[in-house]
Design an enzyme around this catalytic site. Structure first.
Site, PDB file in Angstrom:
ATOM      1  N   SER A   1      37.395  49.630  -8.304  1.00 51.01           N
ATOM      2  CA  SER A   1      36.564  50.742  -8.741  1.00 51.01           C
ATOM      3  C   SER A   1      36.736  50.998 -10.242  1.00 51.01           C
ATOM      4  O   SER A   1      36.388  50.148 -11.060  1.00 51.01           O
ATOM      5  CB  SER A   1      36.887  51.985  -7.900  1.00 51.01           C
ATOM      6  OG  SER A   1      35.899  52.978  -8.060  1.00 51.01           O
TER       7      SER A   1
ATOM      8  N   ASP B   1      28.819  51.035   0.467  1.00 51.71           N
ATOM      9  CA  ASP B   1      29.606  51.780  -0.511  1.00 51.71           C
ATOM     10  C   ASP B   1      28.813  53.013  -0.955  1.00 51.71           C
ATOM     11  O   ASP B   1      27.714  52.887  -1.499  1.00 51.71           O
ATOM     12  CB  ASP B   1      29.905  50.865  -1.703  1.00 51.71           C
ATOM     13  CG  ASP B   1      30.883  51.456  -2.688  1.00 51.71           C
ATOM     14  OD1 ASP B   1      30.976  52.697  -2.777  1.00 51.71           O
ATOM     15  OD2 ASP B   1      31.560  50.674  -3.380  1.00 51.71           O
TER      16      ASP B   1
ATOM     17  N   HIS C   1      33.426  51.610   0.254  1.00 55.72           N
ATOM     18  CA  HIS C   1      33.935  51.560  -1.119  1.00 55.72           C
ATOM     19  C   HIS C   1      35.358  51.028  -1.198  1.00 55.72           C
ATOM     20  O   HIS C   1      35.702  50.289  -2.117  1.00 55.72           O
ATOM     21  CB  HIS C   1      33.864  52.957  -1.743  1.00 55.72           C
ATOM     22  CG  HIS C   1      34.301  52.988  -3.180  1.00 55.72           C
ATOM     23  ND1 HIS C   1      33.637  52.277  -4.158  1.00 55.72           N
ATOM     24  CD2 HIS C   1      35.336  53.621  -3.802  1.00 55.72           C
ATOM     25  CE1 HIS C   1      34.236  52.488  -5.329  1.00 55.72           C
ATOM     26  NE2 HIS C   1      35.267  53.285  -5.135  1.00 55.72           N
TER      27      HIS C   1
END
Length: 239
Positions: free
Chosen positions: A94, A187, A217
């Site tokens: 991320s 996600d 995610h």
């Protein structure tokens, strides 16, 4: 004169190189499922591995709300300078995926390859509503409920402005090392089409993106971890 960065907590496993370095996501730390699982695999393979907490996160010193994107980028570079011999394989989750891209572009001698897990470059641009951006500018901070914690996730004006100053997705990204990207199509934080666009913008010809149709995610399930390990194996030099 800038203030010194906080002292950082880390776990370093010695072994054959290149060192695999895990970069957590926003408001995350080095104890997450992916970091620990990858470390266990690296240890079993006799490979060097490093996981650490950014300033203000986890076990590192510092106040979370005083941190910026540039400060965390500097934390990554400091860890590479102090603890890693030769170029490293950066594995970024991320926000860590955004940090790895900036470091690879700006310090190419430090990076042998990249593996991104739902990478989130430029999320200060697309990840906030107009109202949230106005609130950040006017109030200095916002809070969002977190699906991963009982405490809300805090974002500050300083972090948001620092992120905006380090946006990447406006043209070719001057990175030439092998890149592997893992992206869940369910996600809710990083739209999967953004990772497709990142694939287009990276200058390297050796870029592969794996879309996981039922992936979220975090991509922390056993089957996701197996795909992550396979991606890391693909970019490591053969012994």
């Amino acid at each position: 004169m800038t203030s010194p960065r906080p002292a950082l907590a880390y776990h370093h496993t010695s072994g054959t190189g290149p060192t695999i370095v895990f970069l957590p996501g926003y408001a995350s730390d080095m104890t997450g499922t992916k970091a620990v699982a990858l470390e266990a695999w690296a240890r079993a393979q006799g490979r060097a591995f490093l996981r650490f907490d950014y300033g203000g996160c986890g076990q590192s010193e510092g106040v979370f709300e005083e941190q910026t994107f540039a400060g965390w980028r500097d934390d990554v570079v400091e860890m590479l300078d102090q603890l890693v011999e030769g170029p490293a394989v950066l594995v970024g989750s991320s926000l860590g995926g955004w940090l790895m891209l900036v470091v690879a572009r700006d310090r190419p001698e430090k990076v042998a390859a990249l593996v991104g897990i739902a990478p989130a470059p430029d999320f200060t641009d697309w990840g906030f509503t107009t109202d949230e951006k106005l609130a950040l500018l006017q109030e200095g901070r916002i809070e969002r409920p977190s699906p991963y914690s009982d405490s809300p996730t805090v974002y500050t004006k300083a972090f948001w402005q620092s992120g905006e100053a380090h946006r990447l997705m406006f043209g070719e990204i001057a990175i030439d090392v092998p890149v592997r990207l893992l992206q869940g199509m369910k996600d809710k934080d990083v739209p999967w089409h953004r990772t497709g666009r990142l694939t287009e913008l990276l200058r390297s010809a050796d870029v592969q993106t794996l879309l996981i149709k039922d992936g979220d995610h975090r991509l922390s399930r056993d089957e996701d971890i197996a795909l992550l390990i396979r991606a890391v194996e693909e970019v490591l030099p053969r012994r």
